[in-house]
Write an enzyme that holds these catalytic residues in place. Structure first.
Site, short mmCIF file in Angstrom:
data_model
loop_
_atom_site.label_atom_id
_atom_site.label_comp_id
_atom_site.label_asym_id
_atom_site.label_seq_id
_atom_site.Cartn_x
_atom_site.Cartn_y
_atom_site.Cartn_z
N LEU A 1 46.01 41.07 47.89
CA LEU A 1 45.02 40.43 48.76
C LEU A 1 44.12 39.49 47.96
O LEU A 1 43.96 39.65 46.75
CB LEU A 1 44.18 41.51 49.45
CG LEU A 1 45.01 42.49 50.31
CD1 LEU A 1 44.20 43.73 50.64
CD2 LEU A 1 45.48 41.81 51.58
N PRO A 2 43.51 38.49 48.63
CA PRO A 2 42.77 37.46 47.90
C PRO A 2 41.45 37.87 47.29
O PRO A 2 41.14 37.49 46.17
CB PRO A 2 42.54 36.38 48.98
CG PRO A 2 43.47 36.69 50.09
CD PRO A 2 43.67 38.16 50.06
N LYS B 1 42.67 42.02 33.37
CA LYS B 1 43.10 40.79 34.03
C LYS B 1 42.00 39.72 33.97
O LYS B 1 42.27 38.54 33.71
CB LYS B 1 43.47 41.08 35.48
CG LYS B 1 43.77 39.83 36.32
CD LYS B 1 44.99 39.07 35.82
CE LYS B 1 45.20 37.77 36.59
NZ LYS B 1 45.59 38.00 37.98
N THR C 1 43.35 40.80 42.34
CA THR C 1 42.36 40.63 41.28
C THR C 1 40.99 40.69 41.91
O THR C 1 40.56 39.75 42.58
CB THR C 1 42.56 39.30 40.53
OG1 THR C 1 43.86 39.27 39.95
CG2 THR C 1 41.52 39.16 39.42
N LYS D 1 37.46 31.92 41.69
CA LYS D 1 37.05 33.29 42.04
C LYS D 1 37.16 34.22 40.83
O LYS D 1 36.23 34.99 40.53
CB LYS D 1 37.93 33.82 43.17
CG LYS D 1 37.63 35.26 43.57
CD LYS D 1 38.84 35.98 44.13
CE LYS D 1 39.85 36.32 43.05
NZ LYS D 1 40.93 37.20 43.52
#
Length: 352
Positions: A115-116, A227, A148, A302
């Protein structure tokens, strides 16, 4: 309400779940092998998730079922149609579409999310846990989130799942982009309790169905932390590569020759070698197809923002972070929806 306040420990119970009974210990055993006729779940069929789910369906036993969910009904229908076409007349390789995230969780022994944003992940697990206990299965449920998001949110969701004994939550963000997702060559970095070695091996086995490498970096939250550290480097390298290539081109250098030299020298990096920002230098790079596909500039913006917030919370100085964030903010406004290597085009425009 911020992500952090929405998931603060005193309010987690009201946000995520109603009080749940404890499962008998016999229902919490780990599965170390892939069972036939199992059901797998996948939520989030974006550019990354679609290809990851496609590889998952191709590599799990043909008699297993994959149940998918996406807010875009057309995307889910397309995925099912392609899976049916790939299966042919065998009748195996079954794919179903779920009406909601709770349905996916109820039916799946392994559920993967891609998911974003943090809020999307919160919404999914809120909708799953607010309805109380999930029905027990033969093996303990495994929730693998490849999104992320910020480490605080990831840890809070893991705690909500673990304290209610609804399964195991693993944060496992990916590296390798859409190209890696399509080819099944992704690298995963994941956070999971190391107290049970079976869990680590089970997670590795699932991730191997969608990628080539999986690093266990520590306890829950360690995957997303790793990450963000990696993508901080990527964000800086991408800008540096775009600036250097733009400088060389304006000096009259041939971009292919310049890139070949850089990639044989100390300037070599992923943005220069694989995702070169100059159109025509790397045929498979997004720059060579109008900066379409690849890793969106909004996603890089983001991730950089999340890294800066996490760094501030830990008191860690990032001397180039604010400058890079300003660049990606401007590039996103000018070239929304394009691959993050479009920084090169933005620099060209500034030079005109």
């Amino acid at each position: 309400m911020s992500v952090r306040s929405a998931l603060s420990l005193p309010r987690r119970a009201s946000l995520f779940y109603t009080p749940c009974r404890r499962w008998p210990s016999s229902t919490r055993s780990f599965a170390t092998t892939l069972h036939r006729d199992a059901t797998w779940g996948f939520i989030g069929l974006g550019q990354m998730g679609y290809n990851m789910a496609k590889n998952l369906r191709a590599k799990i036993p043909a008699s297993d079922t994959l149940i998918v969910r996406d807010v875009n009904d057309e995307m889910a229908a397309r995925f099912v149609a392609e899976a049916q076409e790939a299966a042919g007349s065998s009748g195996e390789g079954k794919v179903e579409i779920a009406d909601n995230a709770r349905e996916v969780a109820e039916k799946s022994t392994v559920m993967i999310t891609s998911l974003p944003e943090s809020q999307h992940v919160i919404d999914v697990f809120h909708s799953i846990l607010r309805q109380g206990d999930l029905p027990p299965l033969e093996a303990e449920r495994l929730f693998i989130d490849t999104s992320t998001i910020d480490p605080v949110t990831s840890k809070d969701i893991a705690n909500a799942i673990h304290t209610t004994q609804q399964g195991r939550f693993v944060d496992a963000p990916v590296s390798g982009g859409v190209v890696g997702a399509r080819a099944g060559t992704l690298s995963f970095m994941f956070g999971a309790s190391s107290q049970t070695g079976q869990l680590i091996e089970r997670v590795r086995g699932v991730l191997a169905l969608m990628g080539k490498k999986a690093w266990h970096l520590g306890d829950p939250g360690a995957g997303v932390s790793g990450k963000l550290a990696n993508n901080y480097i990527l964000a800086i390298n991408n800008i540096a590569t775009a600036e250097a290539m733009n400088l060389g081109v304006r000096w009259g250098l041939d971009p292919k020759s310049l890139a070949e030299m850089i990639n044989s020298s100390t300037g070599r990096c992923w943005p220069s070698e694989v995702n070169n920002p100059v159109p025509g230098v790397v045929d498979t790079a997004p720059a060579s197809r109008g900066y379409e596909g690849g890793f969106g500039v909004s996603l890089m913006h983001k991730d950089l923002r999340l890294a800066l917030v996490a760094a501030e919370e830990s008191g860690t100085p990032l001397t180039l972070g604010d400058q890079a964030r300003d660049v990606y903010k401007a590039v996103e406004e000018a070239h929304r929806g394009k691959d993050f290597s479009v920084v090169y085009k933005w620099l060209q425009e500034k030079s005109e």
